[in-house]
Design an enzyme around this catalytic site. Structure first.
Site, mmCIF file in Angstrom:
data_model
loop_
_atom_site.group_PDB
_atom_site.id
_atom_site.type_symbol
_atom_site.label_atom_id
_atom_site.label_comp_id
_atom_site.label_asym_id
_atom_site.label_seq_id
_atom_site.Cartn_x
_atom_site.Cartn_y
_atom_site.Cartn_z
ATOM 1 N N ARG A 171 63.979 51.389 9.120
ATOM 2 C CA ARG A 171 64.550 50.194 8.509
ATOM 3 C C ARG A 171 65.734 49.674 9.319
ATOM 4 O O ARG A 171 65.943 48.462 9.437
ATOM 5 C CB ARG A 171 64.959 50.478 7.062
ATOM 6 C CG ARG A 171 65.218 49.213 6.251
ATOM 7 C CD ARG A 171 65.352 49.515 4.775
ATOM 8 N NE ARG A 171 66.517 50.329 4.469
ATOM 9 C CZ ARG A 171 66.866 50.716 3.250
ATOM 10 N NH1 ARG A 171 66.122 50.353 2.201
ATOM 11 N NH2 ARG A 171 67.932 51.448 3.035
ATOM 12 N N LYS A 189 68.724 44.878 6.042
ATOM 13 C CA LYS A 189 69.957 45.341 5.382
ATOM 14 C C LYS A 189 71.182 44.914 6.189
ATOM 15 O O LYS A 189 71.862 45.734 6.824
ATOM 16 C CB LYS A 189 69.901 46.863 5.202
ATOM 17 C CG LYS A 189 70.806 47.391 4.095
ATOM 18 C CD LYS A 189 70.501 48.850 3.816
ATOM 19 C CE LYS A 189 71.414 49.433 2.743
ATOM 20 N NZ LYS A 189 71.166 48.877 1.416
ATOM 21 N N GLU A 243 64.700 40.632 -6.749
ATOM 22 C CA GLU A 243 65.329 41.948 -6.909
ATOM 23 C C GLU A 243 66.704 41.831 -7.543
ATOM 24 O O GLU A 243 67.275 40.757 -7.652
ATOM 25 C CB GLU A 243 65.412 42.690 -5.582
ATOM 26 C CG GLU A 243 66.307 42.120 -4.513
ATOM 27 C CD GLU A 243 66.353 43.014 -3.279
ATOM 28 O OE1 GLU A 243 66.386 44.245 -3.426
ATOM 29 O OE2 GLU A 243 66.358 42.475 -2.167
#
Length: 414
Positions: free
Chosen positions: A149, A253, A289
């Site tokens: 990620r 992120k 989310e």
């Protein structure tokens, strides 16, 4: 180097977006001086071994014993907040190469006034945890997924990806150096790792930096909610703000995603809602989310585990783990669009993430522009749902070594 090359090949092949033409440009200075890495399977669990010395059967002899640091507070009383530890890890990318990592005791860093992280937000991070097991061994939960990620975040923001093997060795070494700060088995705590990669080289015009710094800080933390799992909380469906654009950076992120949530989060809390749920930016009809967590809806009658699939949603490693467990429990896992009005179909709703694992949601409230209220309730609003509790207990059991690691998620610190 044979073990290092083999491990890198195995790990790189597991990352769908890994691009050798990009990654080979980022090498390790003096690789012959580095220890070799190999990945081994043992009783269903994946373990990370650093082969600097012959292996020993006693983890405590080679690594040290967790839970021996003096904190000034009981291990069972730890919250989720910064605490100083022995060291953090620093590694610099410069002149087209990743330099040798350093373990640093100072908690402050010097940064150039023109750093791209400060001016253009060229910064991304990860979050993962290490847990002590009953035999005093320490295991990091799914660091290979964090490595992948982080690479995705780097490629989206034009930063040099950290190679898998380098990332895994870095997290292993910083945990090992701070082994005394890993909360002991049975305390309910963990050592939280925060890898942060940012542009540290100066640029005034909009362009990528020529230097980058990776830091990995570690913090002993307790359960996010005292006792392990909170009673259901009430959430607010956010209409006045969007978390991410459809083709933006919501799926990686980056630091700016969280800064953008500060104001909506604060406003929601002032209204009495500790957590907010974002909708898709284009239509405001689809669930995306929560502020810092993925959305999960549980339909117990039809045994369905439903979670959004969107280019604007960060792929949660906790959610990925819970999906595997749900399948193992006989649930059908569905990833796709979830319309707001479909909230009525769920018996349980969960927000999931690294810090908390799961937060049960008792209700979600939406206000119309005229102030009219629509409320969706799940369960009795007082007790944690049966499926939520089962999923939580299973993933926590794997993390602490009390349950079989049948998926090979734990990496043993050596």
């Amino acid at each position: 180097m044979k073990g290092l090359t083999k491990a890198a090949a195995i790990l790189s092949a597991s990352c769908l977006i890994y691009n050798p033409s990009i990654s080979t440009a980022f090498s390790i200075v003096n690789p012959s001086a580095r220890s070799s890495l190999s990945l081994k399977k043992s009783t269903g669990s994946s373990q990370l071994f650093v082969a600097t010395e012959p292996e020993t059967t006693s983890t405590s002899l080679s690594v040290g014993k967790p839970g021996t640091a003096e904190l000034g507070v009981a291990w069972s009383e730890l919250g989720f907040e910064f605490r100083p530890t022995k060291s953090h890890l620093q590694m610099v990318y410069k002149d087209g190469e990743w330099q040798e990592p350093k373990l640093v005791e100072e908690t402050s860093i010097n940064i150039h006034i023109g750093a791209t992280a400060l001016h253009y937000g060229q910064s991304c991070f990860e979050g993962l945890k290490a847990f002590a097991h009953s035999d005093d061994s320490v295991h990091i939960f799914r660091p290979d997924e964090n490595a992948k990620r982080l690479q995705q975040s780097c490629e989206r923001t034009m930063m040099p990806p950290v190679p898998h093997d380098v990332f895994l060795k870095a997290v292993n070494d910083v945990v090992k150096d701070n082994i005394a700060y890993v909360p002991p088995y049975g305390s309910g705590g963990a050592l939280y790792l925060r890898p942060l990669l940012f542009g540290s080289g100066p640029r005034i015009g909009l362009q990528p930096a020529d230097e980058y710094t990776l830091v990995i800080m570690v913090i002993p933390v307790g359960d996010y909610y005292k006792g392990g799992l909170a009673a259901p909380v009430n959430g607010l469906i956010i209409d006045d703000f969007d978390r991410a654009a459809p083709r933006g950076v919501g799926a990686v992120k980056v630091a700016g995603n969280y800064a953008a949530d500060l104001l909506p989060n604060m406003l929601g809390k002032k209204k009495g809602f500790p957590i907010g749920l974002y909708l898709d930016a284009a239509t405001h009809t689809l669930i995306e989310e929560f502020s810092t967590s993925n959305f999960i809806g549980i339909d117990n009658e039809n045994k369905k585990y439903i979670t959004p699939r969107s280019r604007s949603v960060l792929p949660s490693i906790t959610n990925k783990s819970l999906m595997d467990i749900a399948k193992d429990e006989g649930f059908e896992v569905v990833q796709g669009d979830i319309r707001v009005e479909e909230l009525d179909q769920f018996d349980e709703v969960v927000a999931c993430g690294t810090a908390v694992v799961v937060t049960p949601i008792g209700s979600l409230t939406r206000f119309s522009p005229e102030g009219e209220e629509t409320k969706y309730s799940f369960g009795d609003g007082k007790d944690v749902g049966e499926t939520t509790m089962k999923l939580y207990n299973r993933v926590r059991g794997v993390q602490t070594g009390d349950a079989e690691d049948k998926f090979g998620w734990n990496f043993k610190v050596q």
